[in-house]
Enzyme design. Structure first.
Site, mmCIF file in Angstrom:
data_model
loop_
_atom_site.group_PDB
_atom_site.id
_atom_site.type_symbol
_atom_site.label_atom_id
_atom_site.label_comp_id
_atom_site.label_asym_id
_atom_site.label_seq_id
_atom_site.Cartn_x
_atom_site.Cartn_y
_atom_site.Cartn_z
ATOM 1 N N THR A 1 22.789 -53.005 10.351
ATOM 2 C CA THR A 1 22.628 -51.559 10.134
ATOM 3 C C THR A 1 21.246 -51.034 10.524
ATOM 4 O OG1 THR A 1 21.898 -51.993 7.873
ATOM 5 C CG2 THR A 1 24.259 -51.560 8.193
ATOM 6 N N GLY A 2 20.317 -51.926 10.830
ATOM 7 C CA GLY A 2 18.962 -51.492 11.196
ATOM 8 C C GLY A 2 18.162 -50.963 10.008
ATOM 9 N N ARG A 3 18.697 -51.146 8.773
ATOM 10 C CA ARG A 3 17.952 -50.667 7.593
ATOM 11 C C ARG A 3 16.827 -51.646 7.249
ATOM 12 N NH1 ARG A 3 22.713 -50.104 3.291
ATOM 13 N NH2 ARG A 3 23.449 -51.897 4.452
ATOM 14 N N GLY B 1 9.622 -70.692 11.662
ATOM 15 C CA GLY B 1 9.693 -69.802 12.824
ATOM 16 C C GLY B 1 11.149 -69.556 13.181
ATOM 17 N N HIS C 1 24.091 -62.374 11.967
ATOM 18 C CA HIS C 1 23.444 -63.685 12.022
ATOM 19 C C HIS C 1 22.664 -63.815 13.320
ATOM 20 C CE1 HIS C 1 26.793 -65.272 9.135
ATOM 21 N NE2 HIS C 1 26.047 -64.338 8.607
ATOM 22 N N THR C 2 21.380 -64.074 13.194
ATOM 23 C CA THR C 2 20.521 -64.147 14.376
ATOM 24 C C THR C 2 20.292 -65.598 14.775
ATOM 25 O OG1 THR C 2 19.341 -62.369 13.284
ATOM 26 C CG2 THR C 2 18.359 -63.206 15.313
ATOM 27 N N THR D 1 29.712 -57.333 -1.848
ATOM 28 C CA THR D 1 30.697 -57.131 -0.783
ATOM 29 C C THR D 1 32.080 -57.422 -1.377
ATOM 30 O OG1 THR D 1 31.201 -57.567 1.532
ATOM 31 C CG2 THR D 1 30.489 -59.483 0.227
ATOM 32 N N GLY E 1 22.468 -68.136 10.147
ATOM 33 C CA GLY E 1 22.778 -68.267 11.567
ATOM 34 C C GLY E 1 21.936 -69.359 12.206
ATOM 35 N N ASP F 1 21.080 -62.671 4.627
ATOM 36 C CA ASP F 1 20.013 -62.700 5.630
ATOM 37 C C ASP F 1 18.992 -63.801 5.376
ATOM 38 O OD1 ASP F 1 21.224 -60.412 6.706
ATOM 39 O OD2 ASP F 1 20.074 -59.113 5.378
ATOM 40 N N LEU G 1 9.061 -69.887 5.567
ATOM 41 C CA LEU G 1 7.837 -70.258 4.853
ATOM 42 C C LEU G 1 6.624 -69.645 5.554
ATOM 43 C CD1 LEU G 1 6.825 -72.341 2.546
ATOM 44 C CD2 LEU G 1 5.992 -73.635 4.509
HETATM 45 P P1 GDP Z 1 21.598 -64.640 8.250
HETATM 46 O O1 GDP Z 1 22.353 -63.368 8.052
HETATM 47 O O2 GDP Z 1 21.521 -65.454 7.001
HETATM 48 O O3 GDP Z 1 22.084 -65.444 9.414
HETATM 49 O O4 GDP Z 1 20.094 -64.207 8.583
HETATM 50 P P2 GDP Z 1 19.624 -63.029 9.590
HETATM 51 O O5 GDP Z 1 19.787 -63.498 10.973
HETATM 52 O O6 GDP Z 1 20.249 -61.736 9.197
HETATM 53 O O7 GDP Z 1 18.106 -62.875 9.171
HETATM 54 C C1 GDP Z 1 17.206 -63.940 9.239
HETATM 55 C C2 GDP Z 1 16.066 -63.549 10.172
HETATM 56 O O8 GDP Z 1 15.005 -64.443 9.984
HETATM 57 C C3 GDP Z 1 16.427 -63.626 11.634
HETATM 58 O O9 GDP Z 1 15.712 -62.650 12.337
HETATM 59 C C4 GDP Z 1 15.958 -65.035 12.025
HETATM 60 O O10 GDP Z 1 15.649 -65.146 13.411
HETATM 61 C C5 GDP Z 1 14.717 -65.154 11.196
HETATM 62 N N1 GDP Z 1 14.372 -66.510 10.764
HETATM 63 C C6 GDP Z 1 15.189 -67.499 10.322
HETATM 64 N N2 GDP Z 1 14.475 -68.558 9.904
HETATM 65 C C7 GDP Z 1 13.166 -68.243 10.093
HETATM 66 C C8 GDP Z 1 11.953 -68.912 9.806
HETATM 67 O O11 GDP Z 1 11.919 -70.036 9.288
HETATM 68 N N3 GDP Z 1 10.801 -68.242 10.115
HETATM 69 C C9 GDP Z 1 10.787 -66.993 10.666
HETATM 70 N N4 GDP Z 1 9.634 -66.413 10.939
HETATM 71 N N5 GDP Z 1 11.945 -66.334 10.945
HETATM 72 C C10 GDP Z 1 13.106 -66.946 10.650
HETATM 73 P P1 IMO Z 2 24.693 -61.709 6.271
HETATM 74 O O1 IMO Z 2 25.875 -62.574 6.582
HETATM 75 C C1 IMO Z 2 22.792 -58.684 3.736
HETATM 76 C C2 IMO Z 2 25.485 -55.946 1.606
HETATM 77 C C3 IMO Z 2 25.379 -54.492 2.085
HETATM 78 C C4 IMO Z 2 25.730 -53.769 0.791
HETATM 79 C C5 IMO Z 2 26.801 -54.657 0.188
HETATM 80 C C6 IMO Z 2 28.230 -54.204 0.457
HETATM 81 O O2 IMO Z 2 23.982 -61.184 7.449
HETATM 82 O O3 IMO Z 2 23.795 -62.383 5.284
HETATM 83 P P2 IMO Z 2 29.759 -54.215 2.651
HETATM 84 O O4 IMO Z 2 29.565 -53.528 3.970
HETATM 85 O O5 IMO Z 2 29.914 -55.682 2.731
HETATM 86 O O6 IMO Z 2 30.838 -53.577 1.817
HETATM 87 O O7 IMO Z 2 28.383 -53.912 1.842
HETATM 88 O O8 IMO Z 2 26.612 -55.943 0.728
HETATM 89 N N1 IMO Z 2 25.743 -56.935 2.676
HETATM 90 C C7 IMO Z 2 24.798 -57.705 3.224
HETATM 91 N N2 IMO Z 2 23.466 -57.756 3.025
HETATM 92 N N3 IMO Z 2 23.367 -59.554 4.597
HETATM 93 C C8 IMO Z 2 24.713 -59.529 4.787
HETATM 94 O O9 IMO Z 2 25.352 -60.440 5.551
HETATM 95 C C9 IMO Z 2 25.481 -58.557 4.115
HETATM 96 N N4 IMO Z 2 26.799 -58.272 4.068
HETATM 97 C C10 IMO Z 2 26.939 -57.283 3.183
HETATM 98 O O10 IMO Z 2 24.080 -54.205 2.534
HETATM 99 O O11 IMO Z 2 24.626 -53.773 -0.072
HETATM 100 MG MG MG Z 3 22.144 -61.323 8.283
#
Ligand code: GDP
Ligand code: IMO
Ligand code: MG
Length: 456
Positions: free
Chosen positions: A332-334, A446, A70-71, A270, A46, A42, A363
């Site tokens: 998962t909304g956690r 942002g 990925h958002t 994972t 994305g 996270d 940042l």
């Molecule tokens: P990923 O799994 O690595 O693609 O990341 P996620 O999408 O799960 O989580 C990153 C979150 O941070 C998303 O809600 C993005 O929209 C947000 N995000 C990414 N870069 C920035 C940033 O520079 N600033 C802020 N405020 N939000 C960001």
């Molecule tokens: P992105 O691509 C954050 C974590 C789960 C759990 C562990 C094992 O969005 O960065 P799994 O369902 O893969 O067997 O779970 O790995 N996990 C993630 N945490 N971002 C992810 O993906 C994750 N993919 C798996 O929360 O702790």
């Molecule tokens: Mg993610």
């Protein structure tokens, strides 16, 4: 088996086996750019992929499944992707799901259809799926839940998986009883027999597991037919992309280094390789074709699920990062656990991945803090330890040595270039860069595409 990759499609291709071509190290073909998570997921992969995908010809997923979330925010609209490469937004690029990915077919179509309603037009025409990718069945997801319950009962803690069936599906793959896309599209009688055997195998381990086999097979056949036009021999498709005309190829890592099955905080990881090797094995890309490797790290640290997290802040700072950063899991909304930036783990991720540059995201979330800490070393019994420990009992016990920086207390969300950032934020970024030993190429302030300061 009839796949749309036919002999006709092979005409004029660079097939080394067929033509006996010799390639030198200097003639490796197109270079691939890989984007990888440098923490526990996270990090904003994305968003970085979306930025780079505006110029890419191919955007590929190489591992993981719909455990990823990925958002991407484009023109004020937020899309979330789980199995689809984030580059699917770019209507000029082709998206590829490689052999290393495990695919839950209902999940894939649900995700595509949901995003289509938001405006993602024609995604099925832009998606290619490798015939070697393994399938996640509904019962794999049920088994994921049963295994979590079992862990909780036996050890008093579970992993906190996403319950998307990822562990069980990769287990089936490794134990050679898994079924792949090419099996689903081949002789369906044979597929059905193997499916039934697989169900029986799991039922012998989990007697409470009930599966309506005939109903599942009927649905799988339907999903298979919807998938068929997208399926190609991924190895040849990738080879063609690497050795045809110059092409920009992007690989979108899922999950992250500290969740990697080999290098992560095992067993709280994972089930795939989320580090750079996963790009090679998950797509059939020779190592010489790997070019840039971009590591993505937040300006702080988060983690979803269970496991050691040395810089976690179970206090007002952690709460502020969680609420200001909207740190809630996309899949998962956690609520995500939050803490200070841990540079020990980012350096460790760099050792494995060989990052050529870093994207430092979020940042702006630190803008309101009076002071900001960064973890720079671990100590055990008062002494610095030289390595990132393999043993989780050790990681659980380490104390963190921090560097403390004054907060900049300025809104950075409108900054678009380096000089727009306050000097204290610049100091923070330069410290992080020097400590990791990798140039920071982007700084995120942002959610949207334009909120990414490009440094060089
Ligand atoms: P990923 O799994 O690595 O693609 O990341 P996620 O999408 O799960 O989580 C990153 C979150 O941070 C998303 O809600 C993005 O929209 C947000 N995000 C990414 N870069 C920035 C940033 O520079 N600033 C802020 N405020 N939000 C960001
Ligand atoms: P992105 O691509 C954050 C974590 C789960 C759990 C562990 C094992 O969005 O960065 P799994 O369902 O893969 O067997 O779970 O790995 N996990 C993630 N945490 N971002 C992810 O993906 C994750 N993919 C798996 O929360 O702790
Ligand atoms: Mg993610």
């Amino acid at each position: 088996m009839s796949l749309s990759w036919s002999a006709k499609d092979h005409k004029n291709t660079n097939q080394p086996a067929a033509t006996g071509q010799k390639r030198s190290r200097n003639d490796a073909g197109n270079k691939v750019t890989v984007v990888l998570g440098a923490q526990w997921g996270d990090e904003g992969k994305g968003k970085v992929v979306d930025l780079l995908a505006t110029e890419a010809d191919f955007v590929c997923r190489c591992q993981g499944g719909n455990n990823a979330g990925h958002t991407v925010v484009v023109d004020g609209k937020e899309y979330d992707f789980h199995l689809l490469p984030s580059g699917i937004i770019n209507t000029k690029s082709v998206s590829l799901i490689g052999n290393g990915v495990v695919i839950h077919l209902p999940g894939l179509f649900e995700e595509g259809d949901k995003n289509e309603k938001k405006g993602l037009k024609g995604w099925e025409k832009r998606l290619i799926v490798s015939d070697r990718a393994h399938i996640v069945f509904d019962f794999h997801q049920v088994v994921d839940g049963l295994q979590e319950t079992e862990r909780q009962a036996q050890e008093g803690k579970n992993i906190g998986t996403t319950k998307k069936g990822i562990g069980p599906a990769y287990s089936s793959k490794a134990s050679r009883t898994g079924l792949r896309v090419c099996d689903l599209l081949g002789d369906f009688k044979d597929f059905s027999t193997r499916f039934k055997n697989l169900v029986r195998q799991y039922q012998s381990m989990y007697p409470s597991l009930t599966v309506d086999v005939e109903d599942q097979l009927k649905k799988l056949k339907e999903y298979g037919e919807r998938l068929r036009p997208m399926v190609r021999d991924g190895v040849y498709y990738m080879y063609e992309a690497l050795h045809g005309a110059p092409k920009k190829i992007l690989v979108e890592g899922a999950n992250a280094a500290l969740l990697d099955i080999d290098f992560g905080t095992y067993p709280f990881v994972t089930s795939s390789n989320c580090t750079v090797g996963g790009a090679c094995t998950g797509l059939g890309i020779p190592p010489l074709n790997i070019g840039e490797v971009f590591g993505v790290s937040k300006a702080y640290t988060t983690r979803v699920g269970i496991g050691a997290f040395p810089t976690e802040q179970l206090n007002a700072v952690g709460e502020l990062l969680q609420t200001r950063g909207h740190e809630v899991g996309v899949t998962t909304g956690r609520k995500r656990r939050c803490g200070w930036l841990d540079l020990i783990i980012v350096r460790y991720a760099h050792m494995i991945n060989g990052f050529t540059a870093i994207a430092l995201t979020k940042l702006d979330i630190l803008d309101v803090l009076d002071e900001i800490k960064v973890g720079v070393a671990y100590k055990l019994n008062g002494k610095r330890i030289p390595h990132f420990p393999a043993n989780m009992d050790v990681l659980q016990k380490v104390e963190v040595e921090y560097e403390t920086f004054p907060g900049w207390k300025t809104d950075t969300s409108a900054a678009r270039k380096w000089n727009d950032l306050p000097a204290k934020a610049q100091n923070y970024i330069r410290f992080v860069e020097n400590h990791i030993g990798v140039p920071i190429k982007w700084v995120g302030v942002g959610k949207s595409r334009e909120c990414m300061i490009q440094m060089f």
